[in-house]
Write an enzyme that holds these catalytic residues in place. Structure first.
Site, short mmCIF file in Angstrom:
data_model
loop_
_atom_site.label_atom_id
_atom_site.label_comp_id
_atom_site.label_asym_id
_atom_site.label_seq_id
_atom_site.Cartn_x
_atom_site.Cartn_y
_atom_site.Cartn_z
CB SER A 156 -47.36 48.56 -22.78
OG SER A 156 -46.71 48.22 -23.97
CG ASP A 201 -44.78 50.11 -26.89
OD1 ASP A 201 -43.63 50.60 -26.89
OD2 ASP A 201 -45.08 49.11 -26.19
CG ASP A 234 -43.51 50.30 -22.27
OD1 ASP A 234 -43.98 50.08 -23.40
OD2 ASP A 234 -43.15 49.39 -21.51
CG ASP A 274 -41.93 47.35 -24.23
OD1 ASP A 274 -42.78 47.82 -25.02
OD2 ASP A 274 -42.24 46.59 -23.29
#
Length: 540
Positions: A181, A328, A330, A332
């Protein structure tokens, strides 16, 4: 309640003795006695027989025992609220990744997962972000999955929400996302997603951890329970980029406007969204201005993305854009930037989207979910609109669990995790960006005006790297200085001290009347933490 306590309770409820239960299960009475005294775990086939006998699920029998183990420092020392995360090949190695794959490949073909089909071949879908180590971990996990006789479907570089979507919509047994992340490039992680596109139950991750620790006996397993597949039982590896493409098409479908007249900045954090974001907004007609879209494996989260929003703010101002979105690693999370280059964080987006859903009769019980990190000003602004806000512990997992339990339709975090339950089962940065853009188009007004009613208290959050997070929270001197600061703030703000779930860090958050007071109060608390010897000198 432990497994042993549950067996006693269930056996007593149906009125059978230890001897009678032992006879039904073809074991000795001493074995039953050891289970009930928590001196041993039933073997997996006995767990299944117990569940059948007492008409309960394996999850009902195992879950609380695994949760007790987590709270007492047993299993779950790898998996936090956001997966298994650590520095690649130090805290999270390629060998551990292989073992995770081995266990999942076996688990989803075993009766323990609810599979009762003989010869069933599980299907597991895998995505990854752009970190150099993601490739190593991906191949290790895939090797483990196929070695256990399951098929691995590879989405390649893609976002966490896309893995969730594909897992749910295409009927996979589970999904795996390889990402850390917003952490630095040298960290990585393994997120596991269940067949419904959600985070898995603790019982599953606890079983994985017991296997990682070689604690097969505690699992009721022997080495022969995880055989290597041979001949035609060896799993297949399938290129599944088509699944990622369907997710892109789904996002485009959700928009009801053309963005032809909009100039939009996109900061992809040199992460998983670097191709998808431009594809989506380009297909919707927007003129896109990209930064953070040149990943090299080492530059994810490097002065870009949702945790380094300054670059996007500058881009929006320099290019006179209508709005911007930063994601960010990834994707999400999403943080927005208005036409003036000002940040519109998760709290303000919750306000805007809450009003939008309420006006359409789509905000169930006129309630949304936030965390304890959300600003007090958000609550006051929502109340003026007749919207109630329920707060949970920090973590999108806790937000989603609260939403699911109460059938709420909107929730999120100040950091930009926004969950729109009608469309997704996880935070989705691109979905959030689309819905924010839709509101700009529907309202025919600017993002700055949409966000302007939210009056937030000055707030600062300081991360203190420490040797032991629990020791800090239990220190009486630290508690005393926190109480002192709370007295000084009175009713004009608040203090929140919490441990990070993914890093050796304690977060000190202060809300007060001025930014200067926030800094002063935070410094006072941090000073005591360091004076008490809890801090880590990062120069060494």
């Amino acid at each position: 309640m432990t497994i042993g306590e549950k067996i006693v309770k269930l056996r007593t409820a149906v009125g059978i003795s230890q001897e009678q239960l032992a006879e039904k299960l073809s074991v000795s009475r001493q074995s039953v006695s050891k289970w009930e005294m928590d001196q041993a775990m039933p073997q997996i086939e006995k767990v299944l027989q117990l569940c059948q006998l007492f008409d309960i699920s394996t999850d009902e029998l195992l879950r609380e025992d695994m949760e007790i183990a987590r709270n007492t420092g047993g299993p779950n020392r790898y998996f936090g609220t956001d997966g298994f995360r650590g520095e690649a090949n130090i805290n999270l190695t390629s060998i551990q990744a292989y073992q995770v794959g081995r266990f999942l490949g076996w688990y989803f073909s075993s009766p323990l997962s609810g599979c009762n089909k003989v010869g069933y071949r599980p299907r597991i879908v895998i995505g990854k972000d752009t970190r150099r180590s993601s490739y190593m971990l991906e191949y290790s996990i895939v090797a483990g999955i196929t070695a256990s006789g399951a098929d691995a479907y590879m989405l390649h570089v893609t976002t966490t929400p896309s893995v969730s979507y594909v897992t749910r919509e295409d009927g996979f047994d589970c999904g795996i996302m390889i990402t850390a992340s917003h952490n630095p490039y040298y960290d990585n992680g393994i997120k596991i997603i269940n067949r419904y596109g959600e985070k898995p139950d603790d019982s599953v991750t606890s079983l994985i951890e017991a296997y990682l620790d070689g604690n097969l006996k505690a699992l009721g397993l022997s080495a022969s329970d995880l055989p290597l597949a041979t001949r035609d039982r060896i799993g297949c590896i399938v290129d599944y980029v088509a699944g990622r493409n369907r997710y892109v098409a789904y996002l485009i479908y959700l928009a009801s406007h053309s963005y032809r007249n909009l100039r939009i900045g996109l900061d992809c954090d040199n992460g998983a969204s670097w191709m998808i974001a431009k594809s989506v907004f380009g297909a919707l007609g927007a003129q896109t201005y990209m930064i953070g879209a040149e990943p090299d494996g080492l530059n994810v989260n490097s002065n870009c993305g949702s945790t380094h929003i300054e670059a996007l703010c500058q881009l929006v101002k320099d290019q006179h854009l209508d709005l911007g979105f930063a994601f960010d690693g990834d994707c999400d999370r999403c943080i927005a930037v208005d036409e003036n280059g000002n940040v519109v964080d998760g709290d303000r987006m919750l306000y805007i989207l809450g009003k939008r859903l309420k006006s359409r009769g789509m905000l169930n019980e006129d309630t949304l979910v936030a965390t304890v990190m959300s600003n007090s000003g958000l609550m006051k602004s929502l109340a003026k609109e007749g919207i109630r806000c329920v707060q949970t512990k920090v973590g999108d997992r806790f937000v989603y669990e609260c939403m699911n339990r109460n059938d709420y339709t909107l929730g999120g975090e100040q950091s930009g995790h926004i969950i729109l339950k009608k469309y997704a089962t996880t935070g989705d940065g691109l979905l959030t960006a689309i819905m924010m853009t839709e509101e700009v188009c529907d309202s025919k007004t600017s993002l700055s005006k949409l966000a302007s009613p939210v009056k937030l208290y000055p707030q600062c959050t300081k991360n203190v790297r420490v040797k032991n997070k629990e020791s800090v929270l239990q220190d009486e001197a630290v508690a005393a200085v926190i109480a002192e600061v709370e007295r000084l703030i009175d009713s004009n703000g608040r203090v929140l001290i919490r441990p990070s779930s993914t890093e050796p860090v304690v977060r000190v958050m202060i809300e007060s009347e001025t930014a200067e007071l926030c800094e002063e109060y935070a410094a006072r608390i941090i000073s005591v933490i360091e004076e008490r010897g809890h801090g880590v000198d990062e120069r060494n």
